[in-house]
Design a protein around this motif. Structure first.
Motif, PDB file in Angstrom:
ATOM      1  N   ASP A  84      -5.773   3.457  -5.491  1.00 52.85           N
ATOM      2  CA  ASP A  84      -6.236   4.408  -4.479  1.00 52.85           C
ATOM      3  C   ASP A  84      -5.566   5.766  -4.685  1.00 52.85           C
ATOM      4  O   ASP A  84      -4.338   5.862  -4.755  1.00 52.85           O
ATOM      5  CB  ASP A  84      -5.927   3.880  -3.079  1.00 52.85           C
ATOM      6  CG  ASP A  84      -6.547   4.744  -1.994  1.00 52.85           C
ATOM      7  OD1 ASP A  84      -7.611   5.321  -2.231  1.00 52.85           O
ATOM      8  OD2 ASP A  84      -5.949   4.838  -0.907  1.00 52.85           O
TER       9      ASP A  84
ATOM     10  N   THR B  89      -8.510  -3.823  -2.047  1.00 56.44           N
ATOM     11  CA  THR B  89      -9.122  -2.523  -2.317  1.00 56.44           C
ATOM     12  C   THR B  89     -10.342  -2.321  -1.429  1.00 56.44           C
ATOM     13  O   THR B  89     -10.913  -3.276  -0.925  1.00 56.44           O
ATOM     14  CB  THR B  89      -9.544  -2.406  -3.803  1.00 56.44           C
ATOM     15  OG1 THR B  89     -10.066  -1.100  -4.052  1.00 56.44           O
ATOM     16  CG2 THR B  89     -10.596  -3.443  -4.164  1.00 56.44           C
TER      17      THR B  89
ATOM     18  N   GLU C 134      -4.110  -1.894  -2.782  1.00 59.72           N
ATOM     19  CA  GLU C 134      -4.715  -0.603  -3.137  1.00 59.72           C
ATOM     20  C   GLU C 134      -4.012   0.016  -4.360  1.00 59.72           C
ATOM     21  O   GLU C 134      -3.500   1.138  -4.301  1.00 59.72           O
ATOM     22  CB  GLU C 134      -4.645   0.367  -1.957  1.00 59.72           C
ATOM     23  CG  GLU C 134      -5.292  -0.141  -0.681  1.00 59.72           C
ATOM     24  CD  GLU C 134      -6.809  -0.046  -0.700  1.00 59.72           C
ATOM     25  OE1 GLU C 134      -7.372   0.409  -1.707  1.00 59.72           O
ATOM     26  OE2 GLU C 134      -7.428  -0.434   0.309  1.00 59.72           O
TER      27      GLU C 134
ATOM     28  N   GLU D 263       0.840  -1.189   0.000  1.00 60.38           N
ATOM     29  CA  GLU D 263       0.000   0.000   0.000  1.00 60.38           C
ATOM     30  C   GLU D 263       0.880   1.247   0.000  1.00 60.38           C
ATOM     31  O   GLU D 263       1.829   1.363   0.767  1.00 60.38           O
ATOM     32  CB  GLU D 263      -0.909   0.006   1.230  1.00 60.38           C
ATOM     33  CG  GLU D 263      -1.888   1.156   1.262  1.00 60.38           C
ATOM     34  CD  GLU D 263      -2.808   1.097   2.472  1.00 60.38           C
ATOM     35  OE1 GLU D 263      -3.722   1.925   2.550  1.00 60.38           O
ATOM     36  OE2 GLU D 263      -2.604   0.214   3.329  1.00 60.38           O
TER      37      GLU D 263
END
Length: 319
Positions: free
Chosen positions: A161, A188, A158, A81
């Protein structure tokens, strides 16, 4: 390609991952969904060999990640992430460093860097310090290092994102293009990701799996799955509603200010029947629309324990 069996992980009194099991085959893009703090990132870190499980096991290409950590890392690419990197480096030096760590040298090292940079379209910024790059380009650098060694398994935490719509489209296109030859696990909290790239989704809440299925299977759990919405003037709706209530296969009809919702009985489809009825009676309607189901209704229900009600589904569909 990925097999997770009864995985558990605690941090003191907090149970981050609680008896989680699922698998991912080659050619699958599995969306690992859940609200913030549900345990997604912890589970993915265990699969990537970054954390050790308290119990259970995770296999990558048939190898236990705790017993064969180095070999597993050769087979998978991992983008954590936020896609962390060394900000003072340029993408080309960073990728070269990662290539060296992975055992590449000489011409093979240059080929690996060039291939990863080309796949992620980093050509314009290869010699620019990473700290000066946009968020979208930083994500591309993170993905490039995960792809550098052409792994059989990809774990992306992610990946879209914070990206703008164009950047999301490019990232999703790249994931879809790679999917046939790899097993891809994407964490996600964005429900739109499911329909955009995923062939299957697992929803996790409070550390436990609460749903597992294809996007269509999950949408079918929505109260408005296969419901028909008719948009028309109020007088037309008042005339149409009692007729639809007598139509074979219709289970429930709700009338709003400018639309009505006709929900089918279980196992029935009524869209074509309603279309024919409206045409035959020459009714003044602006639209007759088939609703496949709202994934956000299902997500909210399975992660919070809310009941799936028709009224809530109808409001979501109209919104």
């Amino acid at each position: 390609m990925i097999e997770i069996d009864r995985l558990c992980k605690r941090f003191g009194p907090i149970v981050a991952v609680d008896d989680v099991s699922f698998s991912v085959a080659r050619g699958e893009v599995l969306g690992f969904l859940g609200p913030n703090g549900a345990g997604k990132s912890t589970a993915m870190k265990i699969v990537a060999g970054f954390l050790a499980p308290d119990s259970g096991r995770a296999l990558v290409c048939g190898l236990d990640v705790t017993e064969h950590g180095i070999e597993v890392k050769r087979r998978l690419g991992y983008m954590p992430e936020g896609a962390p990197s060394y900000n003072e480096m340029t993408p080309v030096t960073f990728l070269g460093f990662i290539a060296s760590v992975r055992g590449f040298s000489g011409i093979e090292k240059h080929r690996a860097v060039d291939r990863a940079a080309d796949m992620t379209r980093l050509g314009e910024v290869l010699n620019q310090p990473i700290e000066t790059l946009s968020r979208g380009y930083k994500r591309r650098v993170g993905l490039a290092q995960a792809l550098l060694h052409d792994p059989e398994v990809l774990i992306l935490d992610e990946p879209t994102d914070g990206l703008d719509p164009n950047q999301k489209h490019e990232m999703r296109t790249l994931i879809r293009d790679m999917a046939p030859d790899k097993a891809i696990l994407i964490s996600t909290h964005l429900l739109e990701e499911v329909g955009a790239v995923c062939s299957r989704a697992v929803i996790i809440a409070r550390g436990r799996v609460v749903a597992d299925g294809t996007p269509a299977e999950l949408e079918a759990r929505s109260p408005n799955h296969n419901a028909v919405f008719v948009y028309a003037p109020p007088q037309t709706l008042r005339t149409l509603a009692p007729i639809l209530r007598e139509l074979d296969g219709v289970g429930e009809v709700e009338v709003g200010d400018d639309s009505l919702c006709a929900r089918p009985r279980e196992g029935c489809e009524v869209y074509d029947k309603i279309q024919v009825l409206v045409r035959q009676r020459n009714m003044l309607v602006s639209e007759v629309r088939l609703e496949r189901g709202q994934l956000d209704d299902v997500f909210r229900a399975v992660t919070t324990g809310e009941a799936l009600t028709g009224n809530a589904g109808a409001k979501a569909a109209e919104d």
